[in-house]
Enzyme design. Sequence first.
Site, PDB file in Angstrom:
ATOM      1  N   CYS A  90      35.088  32.371 -17.801  1.00 38.27           N
ATOM      2  CA  CYS A  90      33.955  31.990 -16.961  1.00 38.27           C
ATOM      3  C   CYS A  90      33.739  32.996 -15.833  1.00 38.27           C
ATOM      4  O   CYS A  90      32.762  32.894 -15.094  1.00 38.27           O
ATOM      5  CB  CYS A  90      34.167  30.591 -16.387  1.00 38.27           C
ATOM      6  SG  CYS A  90      35.353  30.517 -15.010  1.00 38.27           S
TER       7      CYS A  90
ATOM      8  N   CYS B 275      36.925  27.100 -12.892  1.00 41.23           N
ATOM      9  CA  CYS B 275      36.643  26.006 -13.828  1.00 41.23           C
ATOM     10  C   CYS B 275      37.850  25.105 -14.081  1.00 41.23           C
ATOM     11  O   CYS B 275      37.711  24.034 -14.671  1.00 41.23           O
ATOM     12  CB  CYS B 275      36.121  26.560 -15.156  1.00 41.23           C
ATOM     13  SG  CYS B 275      37.368  27.411 -16.168  1.00 41.23           S
TER      14      CYS B 275
ATOM     15  N   ASN C 116      78.134  23.339  -9.670  1.00 39.89           N
ATOM     16  CA  ASN C 116      77.527  24.385  -8.857  1.00 39.89           C
ATOM     17  C   ASN C 116      78.644  25.252  -8.272  1.00 39.89           C
ATOM     18  O   ASN C 116      79.711  24.734  -7.938  1.00 39.89           O
ATOM     19  CB  ASN C 116      76.697  23.781  -7.716  1.00 39.89           C
ATOM     20  CG  ASN C 116      75.638  24.719  -7.189  1.00 39.89           C
ATOM     21  OD1 ASN C 116      74.716  25.109  -7.910  1.00 39.89           O
ATOM     22  ND2 ASN C 116      75.755  25.109  -5.940  1.00 39.89           N
TER      23      ASN C 116
ATOM     24  N   GLN D 180      63.610  22.681 -11.918  1.00 32.51           N
ATOM     25  CA  GLN D 180      62.890  23.350 -10.836  1.00 32.51           C
ATOM     26  C   GLN D 180      62.501  24.773 -11.238  1.00 32.51           C
ATOM     27  O   GLN D 180      61.791  25.450 -10.494  1.00 32.51           O
ATOM     28  CB  GLN D 180      63.771  23.413  -9.582  1.00 32.51           C
ATOM     29  CG  GLN D 180      64.130  22.050  -9.005  1.00 32.51           C
ATOM     30  CD  GLN D 180      65.202  22.157  -7.942  1.00 32.51           C
ATOM     31  OE1 GLN D 180      66.385  22.209  -8.231  1.00 32.51           O
ATOM     32  NE2 GLN D 180      64.781  22.193  -6.692  1.00 32.51           N
ATOM     33  N   ASN D 181      62.967  25.218 -12.386  1.00 29.08           N
ATOM     34  CA  ASN D 181      62.750  26.596 -12.821  1.00 29.08           C
ATOM     35  C   ASN D 181      61.380  26.755 -13.475  1.00 29.08           C
ATOM     36  O   ASN D 181      60.889  25.846 -14.142  1.00 29.08           O
ATOM     37  CB  ASN D 181      63.856  27.030 -13.776  1.00 29.08           C
ATOM     38  CG  ASN D 181      65.222  26.964 -13.111  1.00 29.08           C
ATOM     39  OD1 ASN D 181      65.337  27.129 -11.897  1.00 29.08           O
ATOM     40  ND2 ASN D 181      66.267  26.721 -13.895  1.00 29.08           N
ATOM     41  N   VAL D 182      60.810  27.939 -13.319  1.00 31.50           N
ATOM     42  CA  VAL D 182      59.450  28.188 -13.796  1.00 31.50           C
ATOM     43  C   VAL D 182      59.417  29.167 -14.968  1.00 31.50           C
ATOM     44  O   VAL D 182      58.346  29.600 -15.389  1.00 31.50           O
ATOM     45  CB  VAL D 182      58.552  28.721 -12.647  1.00 31.50           C
ATOM     46  CG1 VAL D 182      58.448  27.699 -11.529  1.00 31.50           C
ATOM     47  CG2 VAL D 182      59.060  30.052 -12.109  1.00 31.50           C
TER      48      VAL D 182
ATOM     49  N   SER E  91      70.727  24.192  -5.462  1.00 31.40           N
ATOM     50  CA  SER E  91      71.245  24.176  -4.095  1.00 31.40           C
ATOM     51  C   SER E  91      71.080  22.828  -3.416  1.00 31.40           C
ATOM     52  O   SER E  91      71.665  22.577  -2.360  1.00 31.40           O
ATOM     53  CB  SER E  91      70.536  25.242  -3.257  1.00 31.40           C
ATOM     54  OG  SER E  91      69.148  24.937  -3.144  1.00 31.40           O
TER      55      SER E  91
ATOM     56  N   HIS F 255      58.132  22.313 -10.650  1.00 30.92           N
ATOM     57  CA  HIS F 255      57.442  23.380  -9.926  1.00 30.92           C
ATOM     58  C   HIS F 255      56.488  24.173 -10.809  1.00 30.92           C
ATOM     59  O   HIS F 255      56.047  25.252 -10.427  1.00 30.92           O
ATOM     60  CB  HIS F 255      58.469  24.309  -9.277  1.00 30.92           C
ATOM     61  CG  HIS F 255      59.321  23.625  -8.258  1.00 30.92           C
ATOM     62  ND1 HIS F 255      60.524  24.129  -7.811  1.00 30.92           N
ATOM     63  CD2 HIS F 255      59.148  22.445  -7.598  1.00 30.92           C
ATOM     64  CE1 HIS F 255      61.048  23.314  -6.923  1.00 30.92           C
ATOM     65  NE2 HIS F 255      60.236  22.283  -6.774  1.00 30.92           N
TER      66      HIS F 255
END
Length: 242
Positions: free
Chosen positions: A149, A129, A212, A100-102, A188, A118
């Site tokens: 562009c 474009c 966790n 889920q980490n970006v 979580s 995500h």
Amino acid sequence: MIRGFLRETDAIAVLTGAGVSAESGIPTFRDAQTGLWARYDPMELATPQAFARDPALVSRWYDERRRKSADCEPNPGHLALTRLQEEFEAAGKHFTLITQNVDRLHQRAGSRGLLELHGTFWVWRCTSCGEEREEWEVPFPEHPPRCQCGGTRRPSVVWFGETLPESVLAAAWQAAEHCGLFLSLGTSSLVEPAASLGRVAAAAGAKTVEINPQETPLSPWVDVSVRGTTGKLLPTILSARE
């Protein structure tokens, strides 16, 4: 028990959440904002509507998150997962890492073939474009960044009100349904549809493990729920198998 699960399975699916990145010093999405951003609610910035109203503000916020991420390093949890993937693939077994980490700390640690539910703020997409490309320059020279562009670029992350990439979600679902062991690490288990993956795996007959610091909605569903952090526990679990 977890060591036994790892020995016995031929297919593992791993879901990681913000807690894994937090061990590297990256604030979780819902952590209190500081400095200039203290007066903003992250849940109000991470929307298509916010970007439409003020693309410069939203892009500056994501640029700040990129800067903080660039200053951080993969932690022992990231490295342990890379090692586990290498071991499984060397033995001809299946390994799927869903995140889920970006921030792409997993990739910096050496993990391959991730399913980024995500998206990532290291890839930006032109709203005109549609071109996507990695953007590793920090900070951007202008906000919002512009495409060749002339169009405005936005981070390739999934904002509130947007749907997850269909192919990525389908692959994650399939991995959960067909794995012999499912690991939920540092998440979580509140954000759907990722929160359902552990229950999908359990319903399909997989052994399930959660690591966790706090109890989560997934805890009652899993075979083993361990209180602690991935960076401290996973390397110990893997080393004890040798």
